[in-house]
Scaffold this motif. Sequence first.
Motif, PDB file in Angstrom:
ATOM      1  N   ASP B  60       1.162  -1.016   0.143  1.00 17.61           N
ATOM      2  CA  ASP B  60       0.242  -0.148   0.289  1.00 17.61           C
ATOM      3  C   ASP B  60       0.857   1.302  -0.062  1.00 17.61           C
ATOM      4  O   ASP B  60       1.671   1.092   0.031  1.00 17.61           O
ATOM      5  N   TRP B  61       0.420   2.763   0.190  1.00 17.20           N
ATOM      6  CA  TRP B  61       0.670   4.042   0.190  1.00 17.20           C
ATOM      7  C   TRP B  61       2.415   4.143   1.185  1.00 17.20           C
ATOM      8  O   TRP B  61       3.452   3.616   0.682  1.00 17.20           O
ATOM      9  N   ALA B  62       1.703   3.708   2.545  1.00 17.44           N
ATOM     10  CA  ALA B  62       2.757   3.446   3.485  1.00 17.44           C
ATOM     11  C   ALA B  62       3.488   2.977   2.978  1.00 17.44           C
ATOM     12  O   ALA B  62       4.742   3.396   3.546  1.00 17.44           O
ATOM     13  N   GLU B  63       3.340   1.617   2.608  1.00 11.86           N
ATOM     14  CA  GLU B  63       4.150   0.587   2.811  1.00 11.86           C
ATOM     15  C   GLU B  63       5.751   0.685   1.754  1.00 11.86           C
ATOM     16  O   GLU B  63       6.916   0.940   1.932  1.00 11.86           O
ATOM     17  N   PHE B  64       5.197   1.447   0.328  1.00 14.53           N
ATOM     18  CA  PHE B  64       5.721   1.509  -0.248  1.00 14.53           C
ATOM     19  C   PHE B  64       6.991   2.552  -0.271  1.00 14.53           C
ATOM     20  O   PHE B  64       7.953   2.549  -1.025  1.00 14.53           O
ATOM     21  N   THR B  65       5.907   4.083  -0.052  1.00 15.54           N
ATOM     22  CA  THR B  65       6.586   5.035   0.500  1.00 15.54           C
ATOM     23  C   THR B  65       8.004   4.889   1.169  1.00 15.54           C
ATOM     24  O   THR B  65       8.966   5.281   1.905  1.00 15.54           O
ATOM     25  N   ALA B  66       7.811   3.103   2.123  1.00 22.13           N
ATOM     26  CA  ALA B  66       8.446   3.145   2.978  1.00 22.13           C
ATOM     27  C   ALA B  66      10.219   2.517   2.524  1.00 22.13           C
ATOM     28  O   ALA B  66      10.767   2.364   3.509  1.00 22.13           O
ATOM     29  N   LEU B  67      10.017   2.191   1.695  1.00 22.84           N
ATOM     30  CA  LEU B  67      10.397   1.886   0.984  1.00 22.84           C
ATOM     31  C   LEU B  67      12.434   2.454   0.866  1.00 22.84           C
ATOM     32  O   LEU B  67      11.908   3.672   0.593  1.00 22.84           O
ATOM     33  N   PRO B  68      13.260   1.963   0.409  1.00 26.73           N
ATOM     34  CA  PRO B  68      14.292   2.899   0.045  1.00 26.73           C
ATOM     35  C   PRO B  68      14.406   3.696  -0.836  1.00 26.73           C
ATOM     36  O   PRO B  68      13.499   2.746  -2.499  1.00 26.73           O
ATOM     37  N   ALA B  69      14.189   4.738  -1.455  1.00 24.58           N
ATOM     38  CA  ALA B  69      13.857   5.185  -2.694  1.00 24.58           C
ATOM     39  C   ALA B  69      14.793   6.317  -3.065  1.00 24.58           C
ATOM     40  O   ALA B  69      15.891   6.248  -2.197  1.00 24.58           O
ATOM     41  N   GLU B  70      15.347   5.931  -4.509  1.00 24.62           N
ATOM     42  CA  GLU B  70      16.500   7.037  -5.255  1.00 24.62           C
ATOM     43  C   GLU B  70      16.026   8.241  -5.552  1.00 24.62           C
ATOM     44  O   GLU B  70      15.303   8.512  -6.254  1.00 24.62           O
ATOM     45  N   GLU B  71      16.854   8.943  -5.820  1.00 23.60           N
ATOM     46  CA  GLU B  71      16.636   9.926  -6.706  1.00 23.60           C
ATOM     47  C   GLU B  71      17.641   9.450  -8.544  1.00 23.60           C
ATOM     48  O   GLU B  71      18.581   8.937  -8.314  1.00 23.60           O
ATOM     49  N   ILE B  72      16.754   9.758  -8.704  1.00 24.52           N
ATOM     50  CA  ILE B  72      17.395   9.672 -10.891  1.00 24.52           C
ATOM     51  C   ILE B  72      17.434  11.051 -11.329  1.00 24.52           C
ATOM     52  O   ILE B  72      16.077  11.972 -11.439  1.00 24.52           O
ATOM     53  N   THR B  73      17.801  11.118 -12.668  1.00 28.79           N
ATOM     54  CA  THR B  73      18.824  12.093 -13.088  1.00 28.79           C
ATOM     55  C   THR B  73      18.472  10.997 -14.171  1.00 28.79           C
ATOM     56  O   THR B  73      19.694  10.467 -14.440  1.00 28.79           O
ATOM     57  N   ARG B  74      17.420  11.437 -15.748  1.00 30.42           N
ATOM     58  CA  ARG B  74      17.517  10.530 -16.877  1.00 30.42           C
ATOM     59  C   ARG B  74      16.705  11.595 -17.854  1.00 30.42           C
ATOM     60  O   ARG B  74      15.840  12.193 -17.609  1.00 30.42           O
ATOM     61  N   ASP B  75      17.846  11.230 -18.755  1.00 27.08           N
ATOM     62  CA  ASP B  75      17.321  11.880 -20.618  1.00 27.08           C
ATOM     63  C   ASP B  75      15.353  10.600 -20.648  1.00 27.08           C
ATOM     64  O   ASP B  75      15.621   9.571 -20.486  1.00 27.08           O
ATOM     65  N   ILE B  76      14.415  11.771 -21.451  1.00 24.70           N
ATOM     66  CA  ILE B  76      13.244  10.480 -21.330  1.00 24.70           C
ATOM     67  C   ILE B  76      12.476  11.209 -23.010  1.00 24.70           C
ATOM     68  O   ILE B  76      12.968  12.469 -23.255  1.00 24.70           O
ATOM     69  N   HIS B  77      12.646  10.001 -23.876  1.00 20.84           N
ATOM     70  CA  HIS B  77      12.111   9.757 -25.088  1.00 20.84           C
ATOM     71  C   HIS B  77      11.067   9.549 -25.736  1.00 20.84           C
ATOM     72  O   HIS B  77      10.602   8.543 -25.145  1.00 20.84           O
ATOM     73  N   CYS B  78      10.550  10.203 -26.213  1.00 22.47           N
ATOM     74  CA  CYS B  78       8.945  10.209 -26.360  1.00 22.47           C
ATOM     75  C   CYS B  78       8.319   9.884 -27.897  1.00 22.47           C
ATOM     76  O   CYS B  78       9.336  10.517 -28.289  1.00 22.47           O
ATOM     77  N   VAL B  79       7.783   8.364 -28.418  1.00 19.95           N
ATOM     78  CA  VAL B  79       7.845   8.217 -29.290  1.00 19.95           C
ATOM     79  C   VAL B  79       6.963   9.035 -30.475  1.00 19.95           C
ATOM     80  O   VAL B  79       7.107   9.170 -31.579  1.00 19.95           O
ATOM     81  N   THR B  80       6.440  10.113 -29.592  1.00 22.63           N
ATOM     82  CA  THR B  80       5.868  11.412 -30.494  1.00 22.63           C
ATOM     83  C   THR B  80       6.772  12.517 -31.033  1.00 22.63           C
ATOM     84  O   THR B  80       6.650  13.461 -31.885  1.00 22.63           O
ATOM     85  N   LYS B  81       8.239  12.335 -31.214  1.00 27.77           N
ATOM     86  CA  LYS B  81       9.514  13.310 -31.589  1.00 27.77           C
ATOM     87  C   LYS B  81      10.040  13.338 -30.130  1.00 27.77           C
ATOM     88  O   LYS B  81      10.902  13.985 -30.303  1.00 27.77           O
ATOM     89  N   TRP B  82       9.977  14.023 -29.252  1.00 29.63           N
ATOM     90  CA  TRP B  82      10.105  14.794 -27.715  1.00 29.63           C
ATOM     91  C   TRP B  82      11.042  13.745 -27.139  1.00 29.63           C
ATOM     92  O   TRP B  82      10.732  13.144 -26.901  1.00 29.63           O
ATOM     93  N   SER B  83      11.774  14.976 -26.592  1.00 25.43           N
ATOM     94  CA  SER B  83      13.283  14.657 -25.905  1.00 25.43           C
ATOM     95  C   SER B  83      12.983  15.435 -24.633  1.00 25.43           C
ATOM     96  O   SER B  83      13.222  16.716 -25.073  1.00 25.43           O
ATOM     97  N   LYS B  84      13.995  15.228 -23.783  1.00 23.48           N
ATOM     98  CA  LYS B  84      13.544  16.067 -22.346  1.00 23.48           C
ATOM     99  C   LYS B  84      14.871  15.500 -21.687  1.00 23.48           C
ATOM    100  O   LYS B  84      14.832  14.598 -21.091  1.00 23.48           O
ATOM    101  N   LEU B  85      15.718  16.738 -21.538  1.00 20.18           N
ATOM    102  CA  LEU B  85      17.036  15.930 -21.084  1.00 20.18           C
ATOM    103  C   LEU B  85      17.145  16.588 -19.358  1.00 20.18           C
ATOM    104  O   LEU B  85      16.475  17.589 -19.126  1.00 20.18           O
ATOM    105  N   GLY B  86      17.995  15.283 -19.014  1.00 21.03           N
ATOM    106  CA  GLY B  86      17.628  15.331 -17.518  1.00 21.03           C
ATOM    107  C   GLY B  86      16.853  15.791 -16.094  1.00 21.03           C
ATOM    108  O   GLY B  86      16.679  16.582 -15.080  1.00 21.03           O
ATOM    109  N   THR B  87      16.094  14.925 -16.194  1.00 15.00           N
ATOM    110  CA  THR B  87      14.694  14.740 -15.721  1.00 15.00           C
ATOM    111  C   THR B  87      14.950  14.416 -14.213  1.00 15.00           C
ATOM    112  O   THR B  87      15.669  13.336 -14.407  1.00 15.00           O
ATOM    113  N   THR B  88      15.023  14.720 -13.351  1.00 13.23           N
ATOM    114  CA  THR B  88      14.654  14.607 -11.901  1.00 13.23           C
ATOM    115  C   THR B  88      13.479  13.890 -11.127  1.00 13.23           C
ATOM    116  O   THR B  88      12.370  14.395 -11.255  1.00 13.23           O
TER     117      THR B  88
END
Lengths: 249, 199
Positions: B60-88
């Motif tokens: 459930d939400w409480a159990e899930f958000t109690a798990l160890p979390a990570e900060e992630i920085t990545r580029d994302i690419h949509c099939v509709t042609k846009w890319s967005k760099l360095g999303t966090t």
Amino acid sequence: MAGTALPGRLIWQAATVSAVRAETPSARTIVLDIPDWPGHLPGQHLDLRLTAEDGYSAQRSYSIASDWPGAGPVEITVQRLEDGEVSPYLTDVVEPGDRIELRGPIGGWFVWRSAQPAPVLLVAGGSGVVPLMSMIRERGRLRARQPFRLIYSVRTPEDASFAGELRRRVRDDPGLDVHFVYTRKTPDGWPAPPKRIDVATLNSHGWPPDFAPDVFVCGPTSFVETAADILVALGHDPSKVRTERFGGG
Amino acid sequence: MGIISRGFGGRRRDSAPDLPPGQYLTQDFPVLSAGPTPRIPLDRWSFTITTETGRKHTWDWAEFTALPAEEITRDIHCVTKWSKLGTTWKGVSLDTLFEDVETAADYVMAHSKGGYTTNVPLQDLLDGQAWIAYEFDGEPLDPEHGGPARLLIPHLYFWKSAKWVNGLEMMHEDEPGFWEAAGYHTYGDPWLEQRYQGD
């Protein structure tokens, strides 16, 4: 929720621009002769690729505006985005005789199939009308029995694409209704001030949820979010509300 | 090289380094969804991994958000042609969620509120490649971008990063999900430009 498989692979091919037609001061229809077009369903789009002399290329997706009678040209209608890279080329530079690479059709979800018996509600924000126009044209050509209603939000009367054709179709076809929403400026004599699409608009000019219509909403993200939220709040089954949002350029 | 487009110069090339083929850079965060945006109350949120034997692992939400979390920085690419760099993002690694899951199946179907599905090989979800994300840019993930939580698989086209994800189902065979059955590529590697079936 299930789509329909599209067989085969999508090959890039060269189309020839056979005509261009201004729809509004900032939107233009481009008529394309495509040698090997497999046909499309209304609501589908195509990918278009431009290539500069040094080999740099840019791709974008455009909704198809025309229906498919089994042969003939394919039309896209393009809105110029001032900071866009591809759309200003299509609205301002391309001329008949130019060749453009494209492939398609693409998309198996945001499509109207004439075998679907439900009434249809189309909700368009700005150039989101383009794939919905393909559905209206398909309905007209097939003389389909499903009644259609289009709610079309534009900033001003001058921003409405296909206005003359829609007027003619409504006059000739008792199964088609069109209601305009003007957000900045209304025509002279319009009974209401400018406003955004709201509960009253969708309640009065859409179909009641009890009719279980197939609903297609297309436009900018904020418009689609608003319209789809209202439709769900009015009691439409979310799985019957198909959306297509656009952004970027 | 394709046909030269008479009079086309291209404007964005200087600002678009290192993008996958056919993509352009955007600063916005466009939205691609097949239907209305569902609003999911956190007290009714849950996430379940179902193995091929039918064994369920649910948070459930409480159990899930109690798990160890990570900060992630990545580029994302949509099939509709846009890319967005360095999303966090902030989210829970699938490695964490799969820690106690015993499975011999190689494929996964992700399920979302509203019936949306997408298929992914299990090996693309593990080894630090995928997360269930619940924050974007330091804020709770907005519903129109998939909140409360979405799958995040940045190395594949972004439709694989299913919004409103509520479960993963293990499968022995790879089966097409929602967009894949509608003509999109079964795997979706942006660097190989696997947009559509047959690419």
